[in-house]
Design a protein around this motif. Structure first.
Motif, PDB file in Angstrom:
ATOM      1  N   ARG A  63       0.824  -1.208   0.000  1.00  0.00           N
ATOM      2  CA  ARG A  63       0.000   0.000   0.000  1.00  0.00           C
ATOM      3  C   ARG A  63       0.857   1.257   0.000  1.00  0.00           C
ATOM      4  N   LYS A  81      -6.188   1.544  -5.264  1.00  0.00           N
ATOM      5  CA  LYS A  81      -7.574   1.726  -4.829  1.00  0.00           C
ATOM      6  C   LYS A  81      -8.504   0.742  -5.533  1.00  0.00           C
ATOM      7  N   GLU A 120      -8.408  -2.340  -3.549  1.00  0.00           N
ATOM      8  CA  GLU A 120      -9.196  -2.156  -2.330  1.00  0.00           C
ATOM      9  C   GLU A 120     -10.690  -2.299  -2.626  1.00  0.00           C
ATOM     10  N   TRP A 173     -11.594  -5.919  -3.329  1.00  0.00           N
ATOM     11  CA  TRP A 173     -11.564  -6.670  -2.074  1.00  0.00           C
ATOM     12  C   TRP A 173     -12.847  -6.442  -1.276  1.00  0.00           C
TER      13      TRP A 173
END
Length: 291
Positions: A141, A148, A151, A154
């Motif tokens: 990260r 992003k 993210e 996920w």
């Protein structure tokens, strides 16, 4: 970087002053004499001179090697083995035979570490609960490798399948980075998030589409909706609807994953048809002939 640039400028000024210097008793400068000798020098060797130091550290249980009081990650499959490490001025290279399996920037502070998330994916795939708190994830990260888009995928995967299975789905997507360019995988995740069908297989398909259409950078996604076949959500078949009006076409994910059949034609099975003839009929025919 600024200190290194200042050092290079200082060295360049020292070189210029040295070229202008005169050795006692000589009428010409050092720079002038070198230009006279330059054509007489032999060419540089074709092979680069290796300035690195070879080391053979042991890979610890945490998947790291210790090099000059710094810790560097290596692929998890080398745990418990000794690997060859090339310690260079600015980098640390880890070898498996003649193949480089890891490259790290050289650490300048003692007892610090540098991890690469890809090295731990096989372990995290078995233990997905440890993924969120992994030090390698925090470093990815910080360095920008875990974007992003990762993210968002996920979060969507955990919402669909739960924390454990959703994290495992993300790790499977991260494994795609070994086979496909990072930009293509990120584009595949973005398309899957846009159409709302969270699937590792769909990310792989969309990533390969992004590679094929790499010359069309400004073009948007070509599909409007992707869903599993009604009544069979566990099947490896997806329906793709196109804006162009050509109708829906079926994509077999299993077919996409398997390599093409190398056989040119099926073997001839005609000689085995004799085995299908009933044994009783053959015996009766022989009895009738003998009578």
């Amino acid at each position: 970087m600024e200190a290194l640039a200042d050092l290079n400028e200082r060295l360049a000024s020292i070189d210029a002053a040295e070229d202008a210097r005169h050795i006692h008793g000589r009428p010409t400068s050092i720079g002038f004499d070198f230009e006279q000798e330059r054509p007489l020098l032999a060419p540089l060797p074709a092979d680069e001179y290796d300035t690195g130091i070879d080391l053979l550290p042991l890979v610890h249980r945490n998947g790291r090697v210790t090099v000059r009081q710094g810790y560097y990650s290596v692929p998890a499959k080398f745990i418990g083995m000794k690997v060859r490490v090339k310690l260079r001025a600015n980098e640390v290279w880890v070898y498996d035979g003649r193949q480089v399996v890891a490259r790290h920037p050289r650490l300048t502070r003692r007892y610090t570490y540098h991890d690469i998330l890809d090295h731990y994916l096989e372990i995290l795939l078995v233990k997905p609960g440890a993924f969120a708190g992994a030090a390698a994830l925090a470093q990815a990260r910080a360095e920008g490798g875990f974007t992003k888009t990762h993210e968002a995928f996920w979060a969507a995967a955990k919402k669909k399948c739960g924390d454990k299975e959703g994290t495992r789905m993300l790790i499977e997507v991260l494994l795609l980075h070994r086979q496909l360019p990072a930009s293509a995988v990120i584009a595949g995740m973005a398309t899957v998030l846009k159409i709302g069908s969270i699937s590792t297989d769909m990310v792989a398909i969309e990533a390969r589409k992004a590679i094929e259409n790499s010359d069309l950078e400004d073009a948007g996604p070509t599909i409007a909706h992707v869903a599993f076949a009604p009544g069979d959500e566990d099947d490896d078949t997806a329906i793709e609807e196109d804006h162009g009006g050509a109708g829906a076409k079926v994509i077999s994910l299993r077919t996409r994953r398997l390599p093409p059949d190398p056989r040119t034609a099926l073997p001839d099975m005609s000689k085995y048809d004799r085995l299908l003839t009933p044994v009783t009929d053959t015996v009766n025919e022989r009895k009738g002939t003998s009578a």
